[in-house]
Every structure is written in structure tokens, then in C-alpha cells.
Design an enzyme around this catalytic site. Structure first.
Site, short mmCIF file in Angstrom:
data_model
loop_
_atom_site.label_atom_id
_atom_site.label_comp_id
_atom_site.label_asym_id
_atom_site.label_seq_id
_atom_site.Cartn_x
_atom_site.Cartn_y
_atom_site.Cartn_z
N ASP A 14 -15.97 5.86 -5.46
CA ASP A 14 -15.21 4.09 -5.81
C ASP A 14 -13.50 4.55 -5.89
O ASP A 14 -13.41 5.94 -5.87
CB ASP A 14 -15.37 3.27 -7.05
CG ASP A 14 -14.65 2.29 -7.15
OD1 ASP A 14 -14.36 1.52 -5.96
OD2 ASP A 14 -14.56 1.90 -8.28
N SER A 15 -12.80 3.72 -5.98
CA SER A 15 -11.32 4.00 -6.07
C SER A 15 -11.02 4.36 -7.47
O SER A 15 -10.01 4.99 -7.64
CB SER A 15 -10.45 2.64 -5.63
OG SER A 15 -10.99 1.68 -6.60
N TYR A 46 -7.55 0.54 -3.96
CA TYR A 46 -7.63 0.70 -2.74
C TYR A 46 -7.48 -1.03 -2.06
O TYR A 46 -7.26 -1.13 -0.96
CB TYR A 46 -9.13 0.77 -2.40
CG TYR A 46 -9.38 2.30 -2.19
CD1 TYR A 46 -8.46 3.42 -2.62
CD2 TYR A 46 -10.88 2.71 -1.83
CE1 TYR A 46 -8.89 4.66 -2.50
CE2 TYR A 46 -11.22 4.23 -1.74
CZ TYR A 46 -10.25 5.26 -2.25
OH TYR A 46 -10.72 6.33 -2.11
N GLY A 47 -7.83 -1.83 -2.97
CA GLY A 47 -7.68 -3.26 -2.62
C GLY A 47 -6.68 -3.87 -2.00
O GLY A 47 -6.55 -4.92 -1.44
N CYS A 77 -17.89 0.61 -3.70
CA CYS A 77 -16.55 -0.17 -3.90
C CYS A 77 -16.66 -1.04 -2.67
O CYS A 77 -17.08 -0.52 -1.61
CB CYS A 77 -15.44 0.91 -3.38
SG CYS A 77 -13.97 -0.02 -2.97
N ASN A 78 -16.59 -2.33 -2.71
CA ASN A 78 -16.59 -3.33 -1.52
C ASN A 78 -15.41 -2.96 -0.59
O ASN A 78 -15.67 -3.20 0.43
CB ASN A 78 -16.45 -4.59 -2.28
CG ASN A 78 -17.68 -5.14 -3.02
OD1 ASN A 78 -18.68 -5.82 -2.21
ND2 ASN A 78 -17.94 -4.83 -4.33
N THR A 79 -14.28 -2.75 -1.22
CA THR A 79 -13.09 -2.56 -0.31
C THR A 79 -13.29 -1.59 0.64
O THR A 79 -13.18 -1.48 2.01
CB THR A 79 -11.68 -2.10 -1.23
OG1 THR A 79 -11.89 -3.31 -2.12
CG2 THR A 79 -10.59 -2.44 -0.49
N CYS A 185 -16.19 -7.04 -6.32
CA CYS A 185 -15.67 -5.97 -6.54
C CYS A 185 -16.47 -5.37 -7.61
O CYS A 185 -16.49 -6.05 -8.77
CB CYS A 185 -13.94 -6.08 -6.98
SG CYS A 185 -13.23 -4.54 -7.42
N THR A 186 -16.61 -3.90 -7.57
CA THR A 186 -17.40 -3.24 -8.48
C THR A 186 -16.92 -3.11 -9.99
O THR A 186 -17.65 -3.00 -10.86
CB THR A 186 -18.13 -1.84 -8.12
OG1 THR A 186 -16.73 -1.37 -7.87
CG2 THR A 186 -18.82 -1.93 -6.90
#
Ligand code: DGL
Length: 256
Positions: A14-15, A46-47, A77-79, A185-186
């Protein structure tokens, strides 16, 4: 050789620390697996970056995890999913498991009101989210939340400044209770209690369980599940501030 692969770790990234919300569910469902969790804290968030930037960052993290021997990669991570899942799948032959904002399960709760969907600007702009909206977007209000993941990165999940931030963010929806809230978003999973204070009783839905189920399915299908009786574990890594690892440990044991 096959045996060696089954013993190999699962790489997850993830970010930052948000993906730990996926990690802890994965460890519960797959207790015999070893996970390497990589939080790219040096480059978070990241978003609010461009798709190209997130794609590049995601590829370089994936390469690191593969060089550490990962047998599969979970994009927690969704982004990053939106920016890089497709390219990573085209580039690497190992299973790549990704997130999906929970618009589909939320749509089951939609009647005549609205569903509030919270995600990063990058996720909402992305093709994957836009496609989901076309299918399950009836009654969905998409709310980009720049600045929200930073609270989780600072370990602030219940502070006054977080509540002030949320009061401003949710101001347009004051007095209009949604039927469901999508946590796209996680990181936001760790803010469940704080969000609930603004919308008491509204179901909060995330995509973590679906992702972990998909991970299990992909491991089974590729004959990569750890042997029965294996003792699993986790290695936590941060590309930036080493203190982020302490926060990851704390979040792993937190209850929302
Ligand atoms: N946790 C990430 C997600 O699920 C992104 C947060 C960020 O880096 O902006 O989208």
C-alpha cells in the site's frame, strides 16, 4: 520446486499503513501463510498523485516484492489498483490480487436514498471506479477525500482535529443520512469509529473481505497454498519513516 513456491511469502503493498486492514484479514483467513507487507510511506499519499506516478511507484514496489521471493502479490490499495493492476498483470506471471471499491455490495442497500462512497481523488477518477459506477452507481454520491489518509498515517484515528476535518468534509451531507457508506480506501477502515460518529447506525462497507477471498481462491487455483500445518507470519516494511512499522503493528491489533 513446487514445494519451494508454496513456502514462499505473499507480498502485499500500500502507499502506507492502510493496507494493514487487508493484511490482518488475510492473516486470519490464511494463518499458514507468510506475508511481507510493504508500506511505501516515503511516497505516500498515492491518492493525490497522477496515474503515471502511481503506476511507476507500484511497479517498483512490486519488483521489490518479487525480488524478495513473493509467490503472489496483493495490491492492498484502491488507488494503486486503479493505476497499476492491469499493467502488473500483463508484466508478471504470478497471481496479482487487487482491491475493488465495494459499490456492488453497497448497491444492495440502496432504496430511495443515497450511498456515500469515500475514496481518494485518484481512485474516483480511475477507469475501474468509473466502470463500477456505471453498473452499481444508482444513488451513489462519490466523495473524494484528499487529506484523510494522512490522519491514519499519523496514528490519529480519534482526535479532535480528525473530527473537525470530517465535519467539514461531510458538511454537504449534514442531516441527510446515507443508506450505506463505501470505504473505498484501505486507510479509511481504521477511521470507522470516527466516521460512524458523524453517521450513527449507517452500515460501513469495505472491499477487504472480497479481496482476501480472492487471494485464497487464486492461491488454490495456482497450487500455491502453504502446506497444511505451516506456521505463518509477517514481515512489516516501510520505505520511509521506520516508526511506521510500529504503527503497523499497533493497527494490526486494533479493533474498530
Ligand atoms: N490506501 C490507499 C487506497 O486504498 C491510498 C491512500 C493514499 O495513498 O492516498 O486507496
Amino acid at each position: 520446486m513446487a514445494q519451494q513456491k508454496k513456502d514462499a511469502p505473499i507480498g502485499m503493498f500500500d502507499s502506507g499503513v492502510g493496507g494493514v486492514s487487508v493484511l490482518r484479514e488475510a492473516m486470519e483467513m490464511l494463518p499458514g501463510e507468510h506475508f511481507i507487507f510493504y508500506g511505501d510511506t516515503l511516497h505516500a499519499p498515492y491518492g493525490t498523485k497522477t496515474r503515471e506516478e502511481v503506476l511507476q511507484l507500484s511497479c517498483s514496489v512490486a519488483e521489490k516484492l518479487i525480488s524478495m521471493g513473493a509467490k503472489a502479490i496483493v495490491i492492498a490499495c484502491n488507488t494503486a489498483t486503479s493505476a497499476a493492476a492491469q499493467e502488473l498483470r500483463q508484466t508478471y506471471s504470478l497471481p496479482i490480487i487487487a482491491m475493488e471499491p465495494a459499490l456492488k455490495p453497497a448497491s444492495a442497500l440502496h432504496k430511495d436514498g443515497y450511498v456515500l462512497s469515500l475514496a481518494t481523488p485518484g481512485t474516483i477518477r480511475g477507469e475501474k471506479y468509473q466502470q463500477l459506477l456505471q453498473k452499481y452507481g444508482e444513488g451513489v454520491e462519490s466523495l473524494p477525500c484528499p487529506g484523510m489518509m494522512e490522519f491514519v498515517e499519523k496514528g490519529e484515528t480519534d482526535t479532535e482535529s480528525l473530527h473537525r476535518f470530517l465535519t467539514d468534509l461531510f458538511a454537504p451531507y449534514k442531516g441527510k443520512m446515507p443508506e450505506a457508506i463505501v470505504l473505498g480506501c484501505t486507510h479509511y477502515v481504521f477511521l470507522k469509529r470516527a466516521i460512524q460518529r458523524h453517521f450513527p447506525g449507517v452500515p460501513l462497507i469495505d472491499g477487504n473481505e472480497g479481496t482476501v477471498r480472492q487471494l485464497k481462491h487464486m492461491l488454490e487455483e495456482n497450487d500455491l497454498l502453504a502446506e497444511e500445518g505451516s506456521v505463518g507470519g509477517v514481515t512489516l516494511l516501510s520505505s520511509g519513516d521506520p516508526d511506521a512499522v510500529k504503527l503497523m503493528e499497533k493497527l494490526m491489533n486494533s479493533k474498530e
